[in-house]
Design an enzyme around this catalytic site. Structure first.
Site, PDB file in Angstrom:
ATOM      1  N   ASP A 227      76.000  41.033  28.738  1.00  0.00           N
ATOM      2  CA  ASP A 227      74.739  41.043  27.823  1.00  0.00           C
ATOM      3  C   ASP A 227      75.073  42.012  26.513  1.00  0.00           C
ATOM      4  OD1 ASP A 227      71.879  40.745  27.316  1.00  0.00           O
ATOM      5  OD2 ASP A 227      72.026  42.972  27.563  1.00  0.00           O
ATOM      6  N   GLU A 301      78.051  37.575  25.323  1.00  0.00           N
ATOM      7  CA  GLU A 301      77.099  37.291  24.712  1.00  0.00           C
ATOM      8  C   GLU A 301      77.282  38.228  23.302  1.00  0.00           C
ATOM      9  OE1 GLU A 301      73.717  39.410  24.200  1.00  0.00           O
ATOM     10  OE2 GLU A 301      72.366  37.684  23.612  1.00  0.00           O
TER      11      GLU A 301
HETATM   12  C1  NOJ Z   1      70.351  39.890  25.125  1.00  0.00           C
HETATM   13  C2  NOJ Z   1      69.280  39.315  25.951  1.00  0.00           C
HETATM   14  O1  NOJ Z   1      69.749  37.882  26.115  1.00  0.00           O
HETATM   15  C3  NOJ Z   1      68.089  39.417  25.658  1.00  0.00           C
HETATM   16  O2  NOJ Z   1      67.133  38.503  26.188  1.00  0.00           O
HETATM   17  C4  NOJ Z   1      68.011  40.936  25.745  1.00  0.00           C
HETATM   18  O3  NOJ Z   1      66.456  41.359  25.132  1.00  0.00           O
HETATM   19  C5  NOJ Z   1      68.686  41.906  24.879  1.00  0.00           C
HETATM   20  N1  NOJ Z   1      70.165  41.239  24.925  1.00  0.00           N
HETATM   21  C6  NOJ Z   1      68.973  43.040  25.431  1.00  0.00           C
HETATM   22  O4  NOJ Z   1      69.222  43.153  26.833  1.00  0.00           O
END
Ligand code: NOJ
Ligand code: MG
Length: 581
Positions: A227, A301
């Site tokens: 993430d 991500e």
């Molecule tokens: C990306 C995640 O996919 C999202 O849902 C989240 O709010 C943020 N990162 C913070 O962790």
């Protein structure tokens, strides 16, 4: 004379080359499967509390198998106060109680293994929760844990008032700094207040996160989706006189000054140090591979420039993520895009990725409006053809196989901080991510079969009575049936090993060719509700007749129908997979 002596070597070399180039590369498990994202809170509720859970997921693994998916990635299922629905983790080593227990998790991985499904977890390294033991200890003055976070002194303004250390903004609006009396300082939170950023300049934090990685690998997971990884490091303040510098204005139009997009994040994103932490995690994954031969995967991500995204693949002899997520089909194109726009978006990742790495294709997730909503329901089959038949790894967000659309969530029912923090009951919908998180639609029963509760954590989307798994299973033709057929077809050697070429045949029709050892397939997607007659012989080596292999549900054509390649009639939004020879 010399030439004669050399001849046998030359012949041998040529033969050798011919043999190697013809030999199919052995694909690893992750290269040929589909990764299916499950948002645990919204997939299936086993205990009737209106909230999805692990036993719910376990009970639906056969469905995953049925649609032809070989790996699931789960959004966070760790202990959390749920200020950001699991992305605020208070205990990285425990299962969130609303979702079940460690035994439930073991049951899930056991059943998945029986069915041949790999389980990938979400690693959230950038931040923890303000309710974590780490943060609580930091507040109590424990030095070790104090150093887990990023603290800064207040600035006292001319009126003697306390102000945050600089202009940095949270992704969810407002200052990225929050003051704590106990410490007398501000801490950094790039996301909600309840998500204090971890300090990656502290080796203890790096070691702790590696420990988290090991902990779950020991419990049988096949890898991680990582993430917000490009937020790990902030600029080294020692290079800026000991103070974190303000970020410059981005100049984005129509964006308020408390909106994250109003700044250019040169000091809080994409810092060079990040990549090396990722490469180190890959070493840990490979250590586990060395034990049992199973490759563990990493998907990162990162919404950033393509040049930065591909850095996650690795550098020199350092390996990184196998799948730096390719979000171009989310960020660069939508229903209004032309065939040329689609071609450009697809070619982008293929152009920049290292030649020896795999592409991956993502069209949706829990942070973006659903694929069927962004592209329009008429394009669901066409988009699934694209992501499952392009070269590389396919990624599906739960429900894309059915064409689920965003649900309507009223201001009163809105729970996503990104929506709530707008404090704007009229325009919150532009920011809220609740619509793409509404419960999965299994059948026409109460709550779409998601839960027996009287109230579910988010309302079920309208129209579930006809848009659900059961209906699409029973129908002769449906998005689901086509998805299954695509999942099977993508195993064909042409799609696993074949080459790729794409064309915008005109403004509206995007097409690509895959070919391998004399076999040729074409995928043709009409992006508009306009009829066309297209000439497929613009593709090299395409002539004669083409035969329909698969078609979108609105197509009147039948499997096996033949058409001249020079003149293929297409109905509005019609999408086809064709075999040339
Ligand atoms: C990306 C995640 O996919 C999202 O849902 C989240 O709010 C943020 N990162 C913070 O962790
Ligand atoms: Mg439940």
């Amino acid at each position: 004379m010399k030439a004669v002596y050399l001849l046998p070597f030359v012949v041998a070399l040529c033969l050798g080359n011919a043999i190697t180039s013809r030999k199919e590369k052995d694909l690893e498990w992750w290269e040929s499967t589909i990764f299916y994202q499950i948002y645990p809170r919204s997939f299936a509720d086993s205990d009737g509390d209106g909230i999805g859970d692990l036993n719910g997921i376990t009970s639906k693994l056969e469905y995953i198998k049925e649609i032809g998916v070989g790996a699931i990635w789960l959004s966070p299922m760790f202990q959390s106060p749920m200020y950001d629905f699991g992305y605020d983790i208070s205990d990285f080593y425990a299962v969130h109680d609303e979702y079940g227990t460690m035994e439930d998790f073991e049951a899930l991985t056991k059943r998945a293994e029986e069915l041949g499904i790999k389980v990938v977890l979400d690693l959230v390294p950038n931040h923890s929760s303000n309710e974590s033991e780490w943060f609580q200890k930091a507040l109590e003055g424990d030095e070790k844990y104090y150093n887990y976070f990023v603290w800064e002194d207040a600035i006292i303004d001319e009126d003697g008032n306390r102000q945050p250390p600089n202009n940095w903004l949270s992704h969810f609006r407002g200052s990225a700094w929050e003051y704590r009396e106990e410490v007398g300082k501000y801490y950094l939170h790039q996301f909600v207040v309840g998500q204090p950023d971890l300090n990656y300049r502290n080796p203890d934090v790096v070691a702790e996160m590696e420990n988290v990685v090991r902990f779950w690998l020991e419990r049988g997971v096949a890898g991680f989706r990582v993430d917000a990884v490009n937020c790990l490091f902030e600029v080294d303040k020692n290079l800026h006189g000991g103070q974190y510098p303000d970020e410059p204005l981005s100049g984005a139009v129509g964006v308020s000054l408390d909106d994250h997009d109003s700044l250019d994040h040169i000091y809080t994103k994409n810092q060079n140090e990040t990549y090396y932490v990722v490469y180190d995690w890959r070493d840990v994954l490979d250590e586990f591979k060395a034990r049992d031969g199973l490759t563990r995967v990493m998907m990162t991500e990162v919404y950033a420039s393509i040049q930065d995204v591909v850095k996650y693949f690795g550098e020199g002899d350092r390996k990184g993520a196998q799948m730096p997520f390719n979000f171009d089909l989310i960020t660069d194109v939508d229903a209004s895009s032309s065939a040329g726009d689609i071609k450009r978006a697809i070619d982008k990742f293929l152009t920049y990725k290292p030649l020896d790495k795999d592409a991956n294709w993502v069209v949706g997730n829990h942070d973006n409006s659903r694929m069927a909503t962004r592209y329009g329901s008429s394009l669901v089959d066409g988009i699934n053809m694209i992501i499952l038949l392009l070269p590389g790894v396919g990624v599906t967000y739960m429900g894309e196989e059915l064409g689920l659309v965003d649900g309507y969530v009223s201001w009163e029912d809105t729970v996503d901080p990104s929506g709530c923090n707008t404090n704007d009951p009229i325009n919150y919908g532009k920011w809220s991510r609740d619509p793409e998180r509404t419960p999965f639609q299994w059948n026409a029963e109460k709550n779409a079969g998601f839960s027996t509760a009287d109230k579910t954590w988010l309302p079920v989307a309208e129209g579930y009575e006809t848009l659900n798994v059961e209906v699409q299973r029973a129908a002769e033709r449906s998005h689901l049936k086509l998805y299954q057929a695509l999942a099977a077809l993508r195993q064909d050697r042409v799609f696993r090993h074949g080459r790729f070429e794409s064309l915008a045949l005109n403004q509206d029709v995007f097409a690509f060719r895959r070919w391998y050892k004399g076999e040729v397939y074409l995928v043709v997607v009409n992006m508009r509700d306009v009829e066309h007659d297209v000439n497929l012989t613009y593709f090299e080596n395409v002539s004669g007749d083409v035969k329909v292999v698969l078609r979108s549900i609105q197509s009147q054509k039948n499997e096996g129908d033949k058409f001249p390649a020079a003149s293929l009639p297409l109905a509005g939004f019609e999408s086809l997979v064709l075999k040339v020879k």
